[in-house]
Design an enzyme around this catalytic site. Structure first.
Site, PDB file in Angstrom:
ATOM      1  N   HIS A   4       0.495  -1.525  -0.043  1.00  0.00           N
ATOM      2  CA  HIS A   4       0.581  -0.454  -0.211  1.00  0.00           C
ATOM      3  C   HIS A   4       0.976   1.190  -0.408  1.00  0.00           C
ATOM      4  O   HIS A   4       2.278   0.946   0.053  1.00  0.00           O
ATOM      5  CB  HIS A   4      -1.051  -0.172   1.462  1.00  0.00           C
ATOM      6  N   ARG A  38      -5.822   0.767   4.554  1.00  0.00           N
ATOM      7  CA  ARG A  38      -5.057   1.850   3.798  1.00  0.00           C
ATOM      8  C   ARG A  38      -4.607   0.614   2.374  1.00  0.00           C
ATOM      9  O   ARG A  38      -3.953   0.733   0.829  1.00  0.00           O
ATOM     10  CB  ARG A  38      -3.565   2.004   4.689  1.00  0.00           C
ATOM     11  N   GLU A  56      -1.704  -6.357   7.949  1.00  0.00           N
ATOM     12  CA  GLU A  56      -0.634  -6.256   8.671  1.00  0.00           C
ATOM     13  C   GLU A  56       0.206  -7.295   9.751  1.00  0.00           C
ATOM     14  O   GLU A  56      -0.901  -7.650  10.342  1.00  0.00           O
ATOM     15  CB  GLU A  56      -0.010  -4.523   8.968  1.00  0.00           C
ATOM     16  N   HIS A  97       0.155  -5.347   2.669  1.00  0.00           N
ATOM     17  CA  HIS A  97       1.344  -4.679   4.132  1.00  0.00           C
ATOM     18  C   HIS A  97       2.869  -5.316   3.700  1.00  0.00           C
ATOM     19  O   HIS A  97       3.718  -6.071   3.074  1.00  0.00           O
ATOM     20  CB  HIS A  97       0.984  -5.049   4.924  1.00  0.00           C
TER      21      HIS A  97
END
Length: 201
Positions: free
Chosen positions: A9, A58, A85, A155
């Site tokens: 991202h 995100r 993440e 992530h």
């Protein structure tokens, strides 16, 4: 031949503030939105059959910007927490520089970069890899086996874990793997899903 593209991202609010983000669900910064647009521009000419994404804001926003820029917003997209993440536990929301001052660089590096050591109350990269790879094998491998072109947006640590698996990195090697925000890794795979070629964009 199938194609797998992994994208981190764009810059998030927490990246800008230099804090441990983990499972905190934060937005992209304006720079992060620009990074998503820039990555999409690098992928112009690629056609994707399906996309997989973390279910965090995100990553979702990055994917949305990219697909719209590529004119491919109508492809099937799959969101799953398995790509989220790494959970940073007690460190989440703490400033990274202040954490180094409190615990020392060596300890913080061990929490952030090692494969087996988890931050207090959080996930190790090994634990992150277990869930990411299980989802990869269950959900992402089938379309790749059918020769599809697949985009994955996730992530820094979930992609470090997946790249470690795909590229057979050692626990020592993965310590030094840095994936920039907006960074893209392209894999060309043969019918057995062996990597024929890989490159960063």
């Amino acid at each position: 031949m199938s194609l797998l593209v992994l994208v981190r991202h764009g810059q998030s609010v927490s990246n800008l503030q230099n804090v441990f983000t983990g499972s905190l669900d934060v937005a992209l910064t304006p720079k992060g939105e620009e990074e998503a647009q820039e990555t999409a521009a690098k992928l112009r000419g690629f056609h994707f059959d399906t996309a997989f994404c973390s279910d965090m804001l995100r990553a979702r926003r990055t994917l949305d910007i990219m697909l719209r820029q590529l004119g491919q917003a109508d492809i099937p997209t799959h969101y799953n927490a398995a790509l989220n993440e790494r959970y940073y536990g007690d460190l989440q929301g703490l400033n990274k520089a202040a954490t180094v001052q409190q615990y020392g660089q060596e300890q913080v590096d061990q929490w952030r970069r090692s494969y087996d050591v988890a931050p207090p109350g959080g996930e190790s990269l090994h634990q992150t890899q277990d869930r990411v790879v299980a989802y990869y094998e269950q959900a992402i491998v089938p379309p790749l086996r059918h020769g599809q072109h697949v985009l994955v947006v996730a992530h820094g640590n979930s992609l470090r874990a997946l790249r470690m698996y795909l590229e057979h990195f050692s626990a020592e090697h993965v310590k030094g793997l840095e994936i920039p925000t907006g960074g893209a890794r392209v894999y060309e795979l043969d019918s057995a899903l062996h990597i024929k070629e890989m490159r960063d964009l």
